[in-house]
Every structure is written in structure tokens, then in C-alpha cells.
Design a protein around this motif. Structure first.
Motif, short mmCIF file in Angstrom:
data_model
loop_
_atom_site.label_atom_id
_atom_site.label_comp_id
_atom_site.label_asym_id
_atom_site.label_seq_id
_atom_site.Cartn_x
_atom_site.Cartn_y
_atom_site.Cartn_z
N THR A 8 67.99 147.57 102.31
CA THR A 8 68.31 147.96 103.68
C THR A 8 67.02 148.15 104.48
O THR A 8 65.93 148.29 103.93
N GLU A 10 64.68 150.38 107.24
CA GLU A 10 64.41 151.81 107.37
C GLU A 10 65.49 152.47 108.24
O GLU A 10 65.94 153.58 107.94
N GLN A 12 68.62 151.51 108.68
CA GLN A 12 69.89 151.57 107.96
C GLN A 12 69.89 152.70 106.93
O GLN A 12 70.92 153.34 106.72
N GLN A 13 68.74 152.98 106.32
CA GLN A 13 68.66 154.09 105.38
C GLN A 13 68.89 155.41 106.10
O GLN A 13 69.63 156.28 105.62
N ARG A 14 68.26 155.58 107.27
CA ARG A 14 68.47 156.80 108.05
C ARG A 14 69.92 156.89 108.51
O ARG A 14 70.52 157.97 108.49
N CYS A 16 72.59 155.70 107.06
CA CYS A 16 73.46 156.07 105.94
C CYS A 16 73.33 157.55 105.59
O CYS A 16 74.32 158.20 105.25
N ARG A 17 72.12 158.09 105.70
CA ARG A 17 71.95 159.51 105.44
C ARG A 17 72.70 160.34 106.47
O ARG A 17 73.34 161.35 106.15
N GLN A 65 75.76 151.97 97.75
CA GLN A 65 74.75 152.65 96.95
C GLN A 65 74.89 152.24 95.49
O GLN A 65 75.96 152.33 94.90
N GLN A 69 70.02 153.81 95.19
CA GLN A 69 69.42 153.05 96.28
C GLN A 69 70.53 152.41 97.12
O GLN A 69 71.55 151.99 96.58
N ILE A 70 70.31 152.37 98.43
CA ILE A 70 71.30 151.78 99.33
C ILE A 70 70.94 150.32 99.56
O ILE A 70 69.78 149.99 99.85
#
Length: 245
Positions: A8, A10, A12-14, A16-17, A65, A69-70
């Protein structure tokens, strides 16, 4: 299996969080509502939506996930969430009153508030609400995890192109050489893992030096519990000719 997994971005990671704090919430929905006037071929529009998804990997992407890891999971095919609705105003002897208009708006608002499953998808939906014989509302809801403001314009442009082709086959030739989001992802991964990252970071630190101002927030108040989904925006385009969707 027709499934490709890539890292993903950066963002997309934020994303998802944040989504994990309120799974299925609507705070990060991108909503578009168009009023269409004129003859409309519903089947052709549904095919056009499907073709836009075929052209763009990101519209066939889910976020899952695996091993802490996503990943972006790009599907060869993913069912399209397209639904045709009819206003109560079209029932026999039912005049189109202000109350009915509010009821129609409420229908689309509820559809726009419905959450997405990031892991199963699809991460966008299309609702077509018929108000009169030659008048419709087209409501498109997309997850911010797969689109931004610029790409929504591209979505509408491609929808028009594919509708023309689905309708009569005489539309202009469509350029299917769209740069896919996976290319951007790989570019970002390269930049973040190379010395170029430090060069760019140093440039921005120098450019922004002295610009930063501390943000003072009140600390003597209790935060209220507010539905974050209230913080949303709807782009509305009215009186659009249905023949030029």
C-alpha cells in the motif's frame, strides 16, 4: 487466481489505521451526485460503470491485512455495486411533493452513509434514482482509500466515454493506456527506499524553514463524542443532459 498483491501507499496505510478506529464509517467517503435530464439507457449506464472499473485497477482493489502488513489486492474482476431505484413519486396517483423530494434525498443520503468493507470490496457504489420518466439522480459514493479529488473527475470523464460507447458504439475511440495506480505505488516505494527521499526531505525542510507556526489547541475542555460522518461533502451537478452523461 486473478489476484495480485502489492504494498500500500503511505496514505493508504494511514487511511486503514483511521478506518480501524471506526470500521465501516462514512467520514472518508467521496460522494458525487448528478441530476440527469433527458432519455437515459439504464442498461448502457450499468455497462459503462463496469467498463470504467475494467479500465482502472484501483476500482477493483481491496485493502487486506496479511502477516501484520496491509496490502493492495488487485482483482481481475470484482462485482460492481450498481442499483436502480425508483422514486415513490412514480407510483400511481402520487404527486411529486416537497415531502417526496425530501424522501428521495434521504434514500441517497442513506446509501452514501453506508460503509465499505475494505477487505472484500467493492470500494465504490453507484445508485441511479428515477424521479420522473426523463429525470434521474445519479449518486456515486467512493472510498477515499482508492480515489482523491482529481481522480473523481477522471472517473466522470471515463464514465461519459464508456456510456457513449455502450449506448450506440459510435463514441470516440477510448484511450485505455491509463497509468494505473500500481505504477504510482511502485514509484513511491522506490522513492522512499532510495537516497532520493533524503534529498527531497532536505529540500522541503529548507523551503519550509521559519514558516511553521505552533498550533495552540485548548486543553481544558472535554472532547465531545460526535459522529465523524457529519464531516462530509457532496458535489452536486444539476441539469446535466442525460445524453452527455
Amino acid at each position: 487466481s486473478g489476484l495480485v498483491r502489492i504494498p500500500t501507499t503511505e496514505f493508504q496505510q494511514r487511511f486503514c489505521r483511521l478506518d480501524s478506529l471506526n470500521p465501516g464509517g462514512a467520514a472518508f467517503h467521496v460522494r458525487i451526485r448528478l441530476e440527469l435530464k433527458g432519455a437515459l439507457d439504464v442498461d448502457a449506464l450499468a455497462r459503462a460503470v463496469d467498463r470504467v472499473a475494467t479500465r482502472n485497477e484501483i476500482l477493483r482493489t481491496t485493502l487486506e491485512q496479511r502477516d501484520d502488513q496491509i496490502w493492495q489486492a488487485i482483482h481481475a474482476e470484482l462485482p460492481i455495486d450498481f442499483r436502480f431505484l425508483v422514486s415513490g413519486a412514480l407510483l400511481p396517483n402520487a404527486p411529486h411533493s416537497d415531502a417526496q423530494q425530501l424522501a428521495d434525498q434521504a434514500i441517497l443520503d442513506r446509501e452514501g452513509q453506508e460503509g465499505f468493507s475494505l477487505s472484500t470490496g467493492p470500494m465504490f457504489r453507484v445508485r441511479l434514482l428515477q424521479l420522473e420518466m426523463d429525470r434521474h439522480w445519479l449518486a456515486i459514493t467512493l472510498s477515499h482509500g482508492i480515489v482523491d479529488g482529481w481522480s473523481t473527475g477522471l472517473f466522470l470523464q471515463q464514465l461519459q466515454e464508456e456510456y457513449e460507447r455502450a449506448l450506440n458504439g459510435t463514441g470516440k475511440d477510448v484511450d485505455h493506456s491509463t497509468v494505473q495506480f500500481s505504477v504510482y505505488t511502485k514509484l513511491e516505494q522506490h522513492l522512499l527506499s532510495s537516497s532520493e527521499k533524503d534529498v527531497r526531505l532536505a529540500w522541503w525542510e529548507k523551503y519550509l524553514s521559519g514558516v511553521w507556526m505552533p498550533l495552540t489547541l485548548p486543553q481544558d475542555r472535554v472532547a465531545s463524542v460526535t459522529d465523524a460522518s457529519d464531516a462530509r461533502a457532496v458535489m452536486e451537478i444539476t441539469h446535466l443532459d442525460a445524453e452527455a452523461v
